[in-house]
Design a protein around this motif. Structure first.
Motif, mmCIF file in Angstrom:
data_model
loop_
_atom_site.group_PDB
_atom_site.id
_atom_site.type_symbol
_atom_site.label_atom_id
_atom_site.label_comp_id
_atom_site.label_asym_id
_atom_site.label_seq_id
_atom_site.Cartn_x
_atom_site.Cartn_y
_atom_site.Cartn_z
ATOM 1 N N GLN A 88 42.433 44.084 27.057
ATOM 2 C CA GLN A 88 43.531 43.589 26.231
ATOM 3 C C GLN A 88 44.737 42.841 27.118
ATOM 4 N N ARG A 89 45.443 42.307 27.223
ATOM 5 C CA ARG A 89 46.346 42.075 27.770
ATOM 6 C C ARG A 89 47.476 43.164 27.944
ATOM 7 N N TRP A 90 47.709 44.037 26.526
ATOM 8 C CA TRP A 90 49.001 45.105 26.721
ATOM 9 C C TRP A 90 48.211 45.935 27.651
ATOM 10 N N ALA A 91 47.076 46.743 27.604
ATOM 11 C CA ALA A 91 46.267 47.490 28.247
ATOM 12 C C ALA A 91 46.577 47.266 29.276
ATOM 13 N N PHE A 92 46.388 46.125 29.972
ATOM 14 C CA PHE A 92 46.415 45.922 31.438
ATOM 15 C C PHE A 92 47.702 45.626 32.186
ATOM 16 N N ALA A 93 48.947 45.685 31.697
ATOM 17 C CA ALA A 93 50.266 45.579 32.094
ATOM 18 C C ALA A 93 50.389 46.674 32.370
ATOM 19 N N THR B 96 41.924 38.839 31.146
ATOM 20 C CA THR B 96 41.859 40.030 30.347
ATOM 21 C C THR B 96 40.870 39.321 29.466
ATOM 22 N N THR B 97 40.375 40.297 28.578
ATOM 23 C CA THR B 97 39.289 39.586 27.637
ATOM 24 C C THR B 97 40.031 39.164 26.622
ATOM 25 N N ASP B 98 41.496 38.749 26.361
ATOM 26 C CA ASP B 98 42.914 38.040 26.107
ATOM 27 C C ASP B 98 43.006 36.876 26.406
ATOM 28 N N ASP B 99 42.564 36.275 27.208
ATOM 29 C CA ASP B 99 42.477 35.260 28.336
ATOM 30 C C ASP B 99 41.103 34.515 28.119
ATOM 31 N N TYR C 5 42.402 39.920 51.720
ATOM 32 C CA TYR C 5 42.085 38.890 50.262
ATOM 33 C C TYR C 5 42.970 38.976 49.445
ATOM 34 N N ARG C 6 43.321 38.050 48.168
ATOM 35 C CA ARG C 6 43.702 37.184 47.266
ATOM 36 C C ARG C 6 42.484 38.593 46.553
ATOM 37 N N LEU C 7 43.570 39.598 45.489
ATOM 38 C CA LEU C 7 43.202 40.241 44.512
ATOM 39 C C LEU C 7 42.778 39.768 43.093
ATOM 40 N N ILE C 8 41.942 39.690 42.600
ATOM 41 C CA ILE C 8 42.059 38.860 41.496
ATOM 42 C C ILE C 8 41.564 40.309 40.351
ATOM 43 N N ALA C 9 42.285 40.524 38.830
ATOM 44 C CA ALA C 9 41.788 41.563 38.416
ATOM 45 C C ALA C 9 40.692 40.727 36.874
ATOM 46 N N MET C 10 39.311 41.269 36.738
ATOM 47 C CA MET C 10 39.098 41.171 35.557
ATOM 48 C C MET C 10 38.412 42.002 34.415
#
Length: 238
Positions: free
Chosen positions: A122-127, A142-145, A113-118
């Motif tokens: 915030q983006r800094w933490a997701f990194a 992310t919530t920033d997006d 599958y293509r995996l998508i994170a939701m």
């Protein structure tokens, strides 16, 4: 009747609590702060206090909000309400670990599958989370997006629009998450097929996650990511 696993092109994932052990990370940091001060921290009590503080009207975006949360819950845990310790809790996010089965399971699922994170992070933490998970995602929101947090339908709408740009639709998605409140209930309302990863199956209560007003029976239900990956492989082999 739920679709077969072979019917999906995408798996969308909640990250914090489903793939990353946020409760363990939170409790480990608070326990360490307590140990430095000679205070024993009750992990479940800490999670209950966190849950209440996290979802009040003054909440900021996660995990920047952890500094504020710490200042609110510290006195109730017998800890010093020191802003530097609040920042220590916030910064601990960078070292939070995946659940033991997350990395391997995602690598197996990525073959199909293509995996998508939701994530409401915030983006800094997701990194940091993405790196710890060995970067398995085709895309990430992310919530920033999105400018919002789940369970807001607008968060999901951003993902649907992305999938449509790739020539597919929401019906091609299986949404995978541990939170009934943030993910399972709203994904059902939006007509998605969903999979509940019940990480707290051996524990009482909802820990650090807000309790849903109504429990929603998921289309698929597993207690680990490994079990989901196993089921997908069995379904594909049949």
């Amino acid at each position: 009747m739920a679709k077969a696993f072979a019917d999906f092109k995408y798996l969308t994932f909640d990250v914090v609590g489903t793939l990353i052990d946020f409760e363990g990370g939170l409790v480990d940091c608070l326990t360490a702060i307590g140990a430095d001060a000679g205070v024993t921290v009750d992990g479940e009590a800490a999670l209950s206090l966190y849950r209440t503080a996290r979802y009040d009207a003054a909440a900021l975006r996660f995990p920047d909000d952890l500094a504020r949360v710490y200042m609110k819950i510290a006195p109730q845990l017998g800890l010093s309400a020191d802003a530097a310790l609040g920042e220590r809790l916030r910064q601990s996010v960078s070292s939070w670990k995946p659940f033991a089965d997350s990395v391997e399971a995602l690598a197996r699922l990525k073959r199909r599958y293509r995996l998508i994170a939701m994530t409401n992070a915030q983006r800094w933490a997701f990194a940091h989370f993405d790196a710890a998970l060995e970067k398995p995602f085709h895309a990430a929101f992310t919530t920033d997006d999105t400018g919002t947090e789940k369970p807001d339908p607008e968060f999901f709408a951003k993902v649907f629009a992305f999938v449509e740009q790739e020539g597919n639709s929401a019906s091609d998605i299986l949404h995978v998450a541990q939170s009934q409140y943030h993910d399972i209930g709203i994904s059902r309302q939006l007509g998605m097929t969903n999979c509940w990863i019940e990480r707290r199956h051996a524990q009482k209560g909802y820990g650090g996650t807000i309790e849903p007003a109504t429990f929603v029976k998921p289309d698929f239900h597993f207690t680990s990511m490994a079990a989901l990956a196993d089921a997908v492989e069995l379904d594909r082999a049949a």
